[in-house]
Design a protein around this motif. Structure first.
Motif, PDB file in Angstrom:
ATOM      1  N   ILE A 229     -11.759  49.926  57.110  1.00  0.00           N
ATOM      2  CA  ILE A 229     -10.658  50.070  56.167  1.00  0.00           C
ATOM      3  C   ILE A 229     -11.039  51.015  55.029  1.00  0.00           C
ATOM      4  O   ILE A 229     -10.194  51.705  54.472  1.00  0.00           O
ATOM      5  N   GLY A 230     -12.313  51.040  54.664  1.00  0.00           N
ATOM      6  CA  GLY A 230     -12.788  51.970  53.651  1.00  0.00           C
ATOM      7  C   GLY A 230     -12.796  51.459  52.230  1.00  0.00           C
ATOM      8  O   GLY A 230     -12.794  52.241  51.292  1.00  0.00           O
ATOM      9  N   LEU A 231     -12.826  50.118  52.030  1.00  0.00           N
ATOM     10  CA  LEU A 231     -12.839  49.599  50.669  1.00  0.00           C
ATOM     11  C   LEU A 231     -14.192  49.770  49.993  1.00  0.00           C
ATOM     12  O   LEU A 231     -14.269  49.867  48.767  1.00  0.00           O
ATOM     13  N   GLY A 232     -15.253  49.782  50.772  1.00  0.00           N
ATOM     14  CA  GLY A 232     -16.587  49.836  50.186  1.00  0.00           C
ATOM     15  C   GLY A 232     -17.091  48.446  49.852  1.00  0.00           C
ATOM     16  O   GLY A 232     -16.305  47.504  49.663  1.00  0.00           O
ATOM     17  N   ALA A 233     -18.415  48.308  49.763  1.00  0.00           N
ATOM     18  CA  ALA A 233     -19.021  46.993  49.551  1.00  0.00           C
ATOM     19  C   ALA A 233     -18.666  46.406  48.189  1.00  0.00           C
ATOM     20  O   ALA A 233     -18.391  45.206  48.075  1.00  0.00           O
ATOM     21  N   GLY A 234     -18.648  47.242  47.140  1.00  0.00           N
ATOM     22  CA  GLY A 234     -18.378  46.736  45.808  1.00  0.00           C
ATOM     23  C   GLY A 234     -16.988  46.153  45.659  1.00  0.00           C
ATOM     24  O   GLY A 234     -16.819  45.014  45.204  1.00  0.00           O
ATOM     25  N   LEU A 235     -15.971  46.904  46.065  1.00  0.00           N
ATOM     26  CA  LEU A 235     -14.596  46.449  45.930  1.00  0.00           C
ATOM     27  C   LEU A 235     -14.317  45.248  46.831  1.00  0.00           C
ATOM     28  O   LEU A 235     -13.615  44.309  46.445  1.00  0.00           O
ATOM     29  N   THR A 236     -14.890  45.260  48.036  1.00  0.00           N
ATOM     30  CA  THR A 236     -14.709  44.124  48.940  1.00  0.00           C
ATOM     31  C   THR A 236     -15.296  42.853  48.340  1.00  0.00           C
ATOM     32  O   THR A 236     -14.680  41.781  48.395  1.00  0.00           O
ATOM     33  N   SER A 237     -16.479  42.958  47.754  1.00  0.00           N
ATOM     34  CA  SER A 237     -17.122  41.795  47.138  1.00  0.00           C
ATOM     35  C   SER A 237     -16.290  41.262  45.976  1.00  0.00           C
ATOM     36  O   SER A 237     -16.108  40.049  45.832  1.00  0.00           O
ATOM     37  N   VAL A 238     -15.772  42.175  45.143  1.00  0.00           N
ATOM     38  CA  VAL A 238     -14.946  41.758  44.002  1.00  0.00           C
ATOM     39  C   VAL A 238     -13.672  41.072  44.492  1.00  0.00           C
ATOM     40  O   VAL A 238     -13.254  40.036  43.951  1.00  0.00           O
ATOM     41  N   LEU A 239     -13.055  41.627  45.522  1.00  0.00           N
ATOM     42  CA  LEU A 239     -11.823  41.058  46.070  1.00  0.00           C
ATOM     43  C   LEU A 239     -12.076  39.655  46.616  1.00  0.00           C
ATOM     44  O   LEU A 239     -11.335  38.709  46.312  1.00  0.00           O
ATOM     45  N   PHE A 240     -13.133  39.518  47.427  1.00  0.00           N
ATOM     46  CA  PHE A 240     -13.445  38.208  48.005  1.00  0.00           C
ATOM     47  C   PHE A 240     -13.823  37.208  46.922  1.00  0.00           C
ATOM     48  O   PHE A 240     -13.437  36.041  46.977  1.00  0.00           O
ATOM     49  N   LEU A 241     -14.595  37.677  45.935  1.00  0.00           N
ATOM     50  CA  LEU A 241     -15.016  36.781  44.861  1.00  0.00           C
ATOM     51  C   LEU A 241     -13.818  36.289  44.066  1.00  0.00           C
ATOM     52  O   LEU A 241     -13.759  35.115  43.674  1.00  0.00           O
ATOM     53  N   ALA A 242     -12.838  37.161  43.836  1.00  0.00           N
ATOM     54  CA  ALA A 242     -11.646  36.762  43.094  1.00  0.00           C
ATOM     55  C   ALA A 242     -10.888  35.656  43.819  1.00  0.00           C
ATOM     56  O   ALA A 242     -10.421  34.691  43.198  1.00  0.00           O
ATOM     57  N   VAL A 243     -10.774  35.782  45.149  1.00  0.00           N
ATOM     58  CA  VAL A 243     -10.083  34.754  45.929  1.00  0.00           C
ATOM     59  C   VAL A 243     -10.867  33.444  45.884  1.00  0.00           C
ATOM     60  O   VAL A 243     -10.294  32.362  45.701  1.00  0.00           O
ATOM     61  N   ALA A 282      -5.843  34.300  52.119  1.00  0.00           N
ATOM     62  CA  ALA A 282      -5.996  35.267  53.207  1.00  0.00           C
ATOM     63  C   ALA A 282      -5.002  36.411  53.056  1.00  0.00           C
ATOM     64  O   ALA A 282      -5.319  37.580  53.329  1.00  0.00           O
ATOM     65  N   ALA A 283      -3.788  36.091  52.609  1.00  0.00           N
ATOM     66  CA  ALA A 283      -2.765  37.126  52.422  1.00  0.00           C
ATOM     67  C   ALA A 283      -3.164  38.094  51.310  1.00  0.00           C
ATOM     68  O   ALA A 283      -2.934  39.306  51.419  1.00  0.00           O
ATOM     69  N   VAL A 284      -3.764  37.579  50.255  1.00  0.00           N
ATOM     70  CA  VAL A 284      -4.227  38.451  49.162  1.00  0.00           C
ATOM     71  C   VAL A 284      -5.246  39.457  49.681  1.00  0.00           C
ATOM     72  O   VAL A 284      -5.189  40.651  49.362  1.00  0.00           O
ATOM     73  N   VAL A 285      -6.177  38.979  50.506  1.00  0.00           N
ATOM     74  CA  VAL A 285      -7.189  39.868  51.084  1.00  0.00           C
ATOM     75  C   VAL A 285      -6.533  40.926  51.961  1.00  0.00           C
ATOM     76  O   VAL A 285      -6.837  42.124  51.859  1.00  0.00           O
ATOM     77  N   ALA A 286      -5.614  40.510  52.826  1.00  0.00           N
ATOM     78  CA  ALA A 286      -4.968  41.436  53.752  1.00  0.00           C
ATOM     79  C   ALA A 286      -4.133  42.479  53.008  1.00  0.00           C
ATOM     80  O   ALA A 286      -4.198  43.679  53.305  1.00  0.00           O
ATOM     81  N   VAL A 287      -3.334  42.036  52.047  1.00  0.00           N
ATOM     82  CA  VAL A 287      -2.469  42.965  51.307  1.00  0.00           C
ATOM     83  C   VAL A 287      -3.304  43.931  50.475  1.00  0.00           C
ATOM     84  O   VAL A 287      -3.033  45.143  50.432  1.00  0.00           O
ATOM     85  N   ALA A 288      -4.339  43.417  49.818  1.00  0.00           N
ATOM     86  CA  ALA A 288      -5.194  44.275  49.002  1.00  0.00           C
ATOM     87  C   ALA A 288      -5.892  45.320  49.860  1.00  0.00           C
ATOM     88  O   ALA A 288      -6.011  46.487  49.470  1.00  0.00           O
ATOM     89  N   ALA A 289      -6.352  44.912  51.039  1.00  0.00           N
ATOM     90  CA  ALA A 289      -7.018  45.860  51.942  1.00  0.00           C
ATOM     91  C   ALA A 289      -6.050  46.951  52.381  1.00  0.00           C
ATOM     92  O   ALA A 289      -6.395  48.139  52.423  1.00  0.00           O
ATOM     93  N   ALA A 290      -4.817  46.566  52.710  1.00  0.00           N
ATOM     94  CA  ALA A 290      -3.825  47.542  53.164  1.00  0.00           C
ATOM     95  C   ALA A 290      -3.425  48.505  52.046  1.00  0.00           C
ATOM     96  O   ALA A 290      -3.201  49.697  52.284  1.00  0.00           O
ATOM     97  N   MET A 291      -3.366  48.005  50.812  1.00  0.00           N
ATOM     98  CA  MET A 291      -2.928  48.844  49.702  1.00  0.00           C
ATOM     99  C   MET A 291      -4.056  49.679  49.105  1.00  0.00           C
ATOM    100  O   MET A 291      -3.858  50.836  48.726  1.00  0.00           O
ATOM    101  N   LEU A 292      -5.254  49.101  49.013  1.00  0.00           N
ATOM    102  CA  LEU A 292      -6.354  49.775  48.323  1.00  0.00           C
ATOM    103  C   LEU A 292      -7.161  50.694  49.222  1.00  0.00           C
ATOM    104  O   LEU A 292      -7.768  51.649  48.742  1.00  0.00           O
TER     105      LEU A 292
END
Length: 423
Positions: A229-243, A282-292
């Motif tokens: 998807i191309g989010l990168g490790a930093g953004l993915t970690s922040v996204l997962f941590l937020a959830v 799970a929806a937050v992760v999916a939507v954020a990945a699709a948008m970001l």
């Protein structure tokens, strides 16, 4: 002589210890999967991006886990934030244990997977022989909790080894890993619904969520050119941590509001509401990945992530020699070759500090691309990885030797050229 007050006090003390682990709900599994990715990416971030190195990172994580685990064992009831912090740290250390055996000692993934499976089986056998239960709903004594955390650590090490074996040694890749391990967990769920043993299905699913979380993390972090998807490790970690933080805060608020849930008592949150929280997370992760994903790296489909590390030094530079060849068992190695050549130019000009600074780009790019390119040819990946490590070691020595650095760089360039010729 025992008084009624003494008996009541002891009963209250025992009850306080009854729920050291959370109820197994939909949010439990969601947090478990997401924490796996955070554990893995955070350790890589410290070791590579921050520059602490593997040894320092491993030591620091083990020390932090020891402190956190002692706090977890000393508390008399379930504390959601402390429990899940311990799980994340166990995830990190469990992964590091497997990586140490594989990358440092050179132990085959087949061997490490088998060894960890045997260790876990023996641990379960001893646990059963002494306690007559392996159910996490019965983690109601200090001894059982120690067995529990030892088993959790082993499941992470086993899950890491088995996941790496499937996605790397068997060359399945992280995209197939998501489908395979997700499908296996679905099979386990169906088996449980059909009447399979609840304890057995729980531990099987717990092991499988480790490689599923790692594959999911790789899918989100890798660039589109590598199939991610191309989010990168930093953004993915922040996204997962937020959830995770959102769900754990909800758990902590409920625990504070309703008190300690005693053994056999229904959870404070109704199952339907818990499922809603899990689906929302799970929806937050999916939507954020699709948008970001497209926003973070809009050109990812046309370039390798290592290209973005090359910097202005190589802007507009025509590819020549090994850099002109886009084929090798590991795919296109040109972005890495460009960085290596840049470092070599600086070193030959006597600019060792400049070469040391530039080689950081190689380290980050190579580490970032590992999940995508290693499954293509693990043997060739280890060959080049060893050559990359030699270059990093020579440049980061206390007093770098120009001849040693040049020798390491020449060897790495030779390895890249040899791999390109293999095609």
């Amino acid at each position: 002589m025992n008084t009624t007050q003494d008996i009541t006090t002891r009963q209250s003390s025992a009850a306080d210890f009854l729920n050291k682990v959370p109820a197994v709900t939909a949010t439990f599994w969601l947090i478990k999967i997401l924490s796996t990715t955070i554990g893995e990416t955070f350790a890589d971030f410290l070791a590579v991006q921050v520059g602490l190195g593997t040894a320092v990172t491993d030591g620091a994580m083990i020390a932090v886990l020891a402190v956190t685990l002692v706090a977890q064992l000393r508390t008399r009831h379930h504390v959601p934030w402390l429990y899940w912090l311990t799980v994340v740290l166990v995830s990190i250390v469990g992964t590091q244990i497997t990586d140490f055996f594989t990358d440092t000692l050179g132990v085959s993934l087949y061997v490490s997977t088998a060894v960890f499976a045997v260790v876990l089986a023996v641990m379960f056998a001893v646990w059963w022989q002494q306690e007559r239960t392996l159910a996490i709903t019965a983690i109601d004594t200090p001894k059982r909790e120690r067995f529990y955390w030892a088993a959790i650590l082993t499941t992470f090490a086993l899950g890491t080894a088995a996941g790496d074996l499937a996605t790397e040694a068997l060359s399945l890749g992280f995209r197939s890993g998501v489908l395979i391990f997700g499908g296996l967990i679905l099979v386990v769920w169906v088996a449980r619904r059909a009447g399979a043993n609840s304890v057995l299905t729980f531990w099987i699913a717990y092991i499988l969520t480790r490689p599923l979380g790692a594959s999911l993390g790789d899918l989100l972090t890798q660039a589109a050119s590598y199939g991610g998807i191309g989010l990168g490790a930093g953004l993915t970690s922040v996204l997962f941590l937020a959830v995770i933080v959102g769900i754990v805060v909800r758990e902590q608020v409920n625990a504070n509001r309703h008190g300690v849930r005693t053994k056999g008592q229904a959870p404070a949150v109704a199952p339907a509401r818990d499922y809603a929280w899990a689906v929302s997370g799970a929806a937050v992760v999916a939507v954020a990945a699709a948008m970001l994903g497209p926003v973070v790296n809009p050109a990812a489909a046309a370039t390798s992530p290592a290209d973005s590390q090359s910097g202005p030094v190589t802007a507009g530079k025509p590819a020549t020699g090994i850099e002109a060849d886009a084929t090798s068992p590991l795919g296109d190695l040109r972005p890495f070759a460009i960085i290596v050549d840049d470092v070599a130019v600086k070193v030959s000009a006597g600019d060792i500090p400049g070469g040391t600074a530039r080689v950081k780009d190689l380290e980050v790019a190579w580490d970032t691309a590992e999940a995508a390119i290693k499954p293509a040819s693990p043997e060739d990946w280890h060959l080049m990885d060893s050559a990359v490590d030699d270059v990093l070691t020579s440049l980061r020595a206390g007093q770098p030797s120009a001849s040693d650095v040049t020798s390491a760089l020449t060897n790495l360039q030779t390895v890249i050229g040899t791999l390109d010729q293999k095609k």
